[in-house]
Design an enzyme around this catalytic site. Structure first.
Site, mmCIF file in Angstrom:
data_model
loop_
_atom_site.group_PDB
_atom_site.id
_atom_site.type_symbol
_atom_site.label_atom_id
_atom_site.label_comp_id
_atom_site.label_asym_id
_atom_site.label_seq_id
_atom_site.Cartn_x
_atom_site.Cartn_y
_atom_site.Cartn_z
ATOM 1 N N LYS A 9 9.345 -3.038 -9.585
ATOM 2 C CA LYS A 9 8.446 -4.162 -9.288
ATOM 3 C C LYS A 9 8.539 -5.225 -10.388
ATOM 4 O O LYS A 9 9.135 -4.986 -11.445
ATOM 5 C CB LYS A 9 7.025 -3.610 -9.114
ATOM 6 C CG LYS A 9 6.880 -2.647 -7.907
ATOM 7 C CD LYS A 9 5.447 -2.156 -7.766
ATOM 8 C CE LYS A 9 5.257 -1.295 -6.525
ATOM 9 N NZ LYS A 9 3.846 -0.850 -6.387
ATOM 10 N N TYR A 49 3.752 -3.547 3.274
ATOM 11 C CA TYR A 49 2.427 -3.025 2.906
ATOM 12 C C TYR A 49 1.442 -3.191 4.065
ATOM 13 O O TYR A 49 0.261 -3.424 3.851
ATOM 14 C CB TYR A 49 1.919 -3.713 1.640
ATOM 15 C CG TYR A 49 2.593 -3.225 0.374
ATOM 16 C CD1 TYR A 49 2.810 -1.864 0.140
ATOM 17 C CD2 TYR A 49 2.990 -4.121 -0.618
ATOM 18 C CE1 TYR A 49 3.420 -1.408 -1.022
ATOM 19 C CE2 TYR A 49 3.610 -3.675 -1.787
ATOM 20 C CZ TYR A 49 3.813 -2.320 -1.982
ATOM 21 O OH TYR A 49 4.403 -1.867 -3.144
ATOM 22 N N ASN A 112 1.953 -1.184 -11.087
ATOM 23 C CA ASN A 112 2.329 0.180 -11.447
ATOM 24 C C ASN A 112 3.851 0.395 -11.477
ATOM 25 O O ASN A 112 4.341 1.498 -11.217
ATOM 26 C CB ASN A 112 1.617 1.189 -10.535
ATOM 27 C CG ASN A 112 1.961 0.969 -9.074
ATOM 28 O OD1 ASN A 112 2.752 0.089 -8.745
ATOM 29 N ND2 ASN A 112 1.395 1.778 -8.197
ATOM 30 N N HIS A 115 8.053 1.271 -6.864
ATOM 31 C CA HIS A 115 7.754 1.773 -5.523
ATOM 32 C C HIS A 115 8.826 2.784 -5.135
ATOM 33 O O HIS A 115 9.994 2.610 -5.473
ATOM 34 C CB HIS A 115 7.773 0.631 -4.502
ATOM 35 C CG HIS A 115 7.859 1.121 -3.078
ATOM 36 N ND1 HIS A 115 6.749 1.494 -2.360
ATOM 37 C CD2 HIS A 115 8.934 1.354 -2.277
ATOM 38 C CE1 HIS A 115 7.134 1.919 -1.167
ATOM 39 N NE2 HIS A 115 8.454 1.854 -1.085
ATOM 40 N N GLU A 126 12.293 1.604 5.448
ATOM 41 C CA GLU A 126 12.386 0.722 4.274
ATOM 42 C C GLU A 126 13.841 0.362 3.956
ATOM 43 O O GLU A 126 14.130 -0.762 3.546
ATOM 44 C CB GLU A 126 11.695 1.386 3.076
ATOM 45 C CG GLU A 126 10.177 1.448 3.277
ATOM 46 C CD GLU A 126 9.415 2.210 2.209
ATOM 47 O OE1 GLU A 126 10.033 2.695 1.229
ATOM 48 O OE2 GLU A 126 8.183 2.339 2.355
HETATM 49 P P1 IDP Z 1 2.276 4.124 -3.381
HETATM 50 O O1 IDP Z 1 2.939 2.891 -3.980
HETATM 51 O O2 IDP Z 1 2.043 5.186 -4.418
HETATM 52 O O3 IDP Z 1 2.985 4.642 -2.150
HETATM 53 P P2 IDP Z 1 0.273 2.879 -1.643
HETATM 54 O O4 IDP Z 1 -1.069 3.455 -1.299
HETATM 55 O O5 IDP Z 1 1.317 2.826 -0.573
HETATM 56 O O6 IDP Z 1 0.796 3.689 -2.928
HETATM 57 O O7 IDP Z 1 -0.003 1.417 -2.211
HETATM 58 C C1 IDP Z 1 1.026 0.491 -2.398
HETATM 59 C C2 IDP Z 1 0.783 -0.273 -3.676
HETATM 60 O O8 IDP Z 1 -0.446 -1.026 -3.602
HETATM 61 C C3 IDP Z 1 0.603 0.600 -4.922
HETATM 62 O O9 IDP Z 1 1.825 1.031 -5.480
HETATM 63 C C4 IDP Z 1 -0.142 -0.333 -5.848
HETATM 64 O O10 IDP Z 1 0.729 -1.326 -6.413
HETATM 65 C C5 IDP Z 1 -1.096 -1.031 -4.882
HETATM 66 N N1 IDP Z 1 -2.370 -0.299 -4.726
HETATM 67 C C6 IDP Z 1 -2.596 0.794 -3.940
HETATM 68 N N2 IDP Z 1 -3.865 1.211 -4.004
HETATM 69 C C7 IDP Z 1 -4.495 0.351 -4.847
HETATM 70 C C8 IDP Z 1 -5.872 0.258 -5.323
HETATM 71 O O11 IDP Z 1 -6.749 1.050 -4.961
HETATM 72 N N3 IDP Z 1 -6.127 -0.757 -6.205
HETATM 73 C C9 IDP Z 1 -5.170 -1.640 -6.601
HETATM 74 N N4 IDP Z 1 -3.888 -1.600 -6.187
HETATM 75 C C10 IDP Z 1 -3.538 -0.611 -5.315
HETATM 76 MG MG MG Z 2 3.185 3.801 -0.248
#
Ligand code: IDP
Ligand code: MG
Length: 132
Positions: A9, A49, A112, A115, A126
């Site tokens: 990212k 997303y 974070n 991905h 994807e």
């Molecule tokens: P993942 O990336 O671990 O699969 P997902 O639930 O698919 O998690 O969420 C996609 C992305 O959205 C996350 O990697 C993060 O960048 C962001 N995200 C997910 N949940 C939250 C949250 O509760 N607060 C803020 N950002 C979030």
């Molecule tokens: Mg995800």
């Protein structure tokens, strides 16, 4: 052999972590079978997303994901999908194991670092989405 999709990212690219992250995957034994750098668009992110469009943090997520170029790769190997998710760690770096990529490099729930596809169906969709 399985294929999975990884996105380093914008924060990972800005912080010069691309080499370190790729090295971890290569040292694990995974093979890079595609690699490119680009800046993602809103329409692509709304698709990628889709499960999060109604969440309160969605606009923050889009701003972050379009804030600079990302590095997108396909990794190939035995059980690649599950292994890469383990190496990436759970979504919130606060909960991610410290030895995982998010656990080592991440501080923010949104920003974070990385991905990775979370299932066979997601990996297929994807790979199609990002390497048409
Ligand atoms: P993942 O990336 O671990 O699969 P997902 O639930 O698919 O998690 O969420 C996609 C992305 O959205 C996350 O990697 C993060 O960048 C962001 N995200 C997910 N949940 C939250 C949250 O509760 N607060 C803020 N950002 C979030
Ligand atoms: Mg995800």
């Amino acid at each position: 052999m399985e294929k999975t999709l990884v996105i380093i990212k914008p924060d990972g690219v800005k912080r010069h972590l691309v080499g370190k992250i790729i090295q971890r995957f290569e040292e694990k034994g995974l093979v890079i079978t595609a690699l490119k750098m680009e800046t993602l668009t809103l329409s692509l992110l709304e698709e990628h997303y889709n499960h999060l469009v109604t969440r309160p943090f969605f606009s923050e997520l889009v701003d972050y994901m379009t804030s600079g170029p990302v590095v997108i790769l396909i990794l190939t190997g035995e059980n690649a999908i599950e292994i890469v998710r383990k190496m990436v760690g759970t979504t919130n770096p606060l909960q991610a194991e410290i030895g995982s990529i998010r656990g080592q490099y991440g501080l923010s729930h949104t920003e974070n670092v990385i991905h990775a596809s979370d299932s066979t169906a997601a990996a297929q969709a994807e790979i199609q989405r990002f390497f048409k």
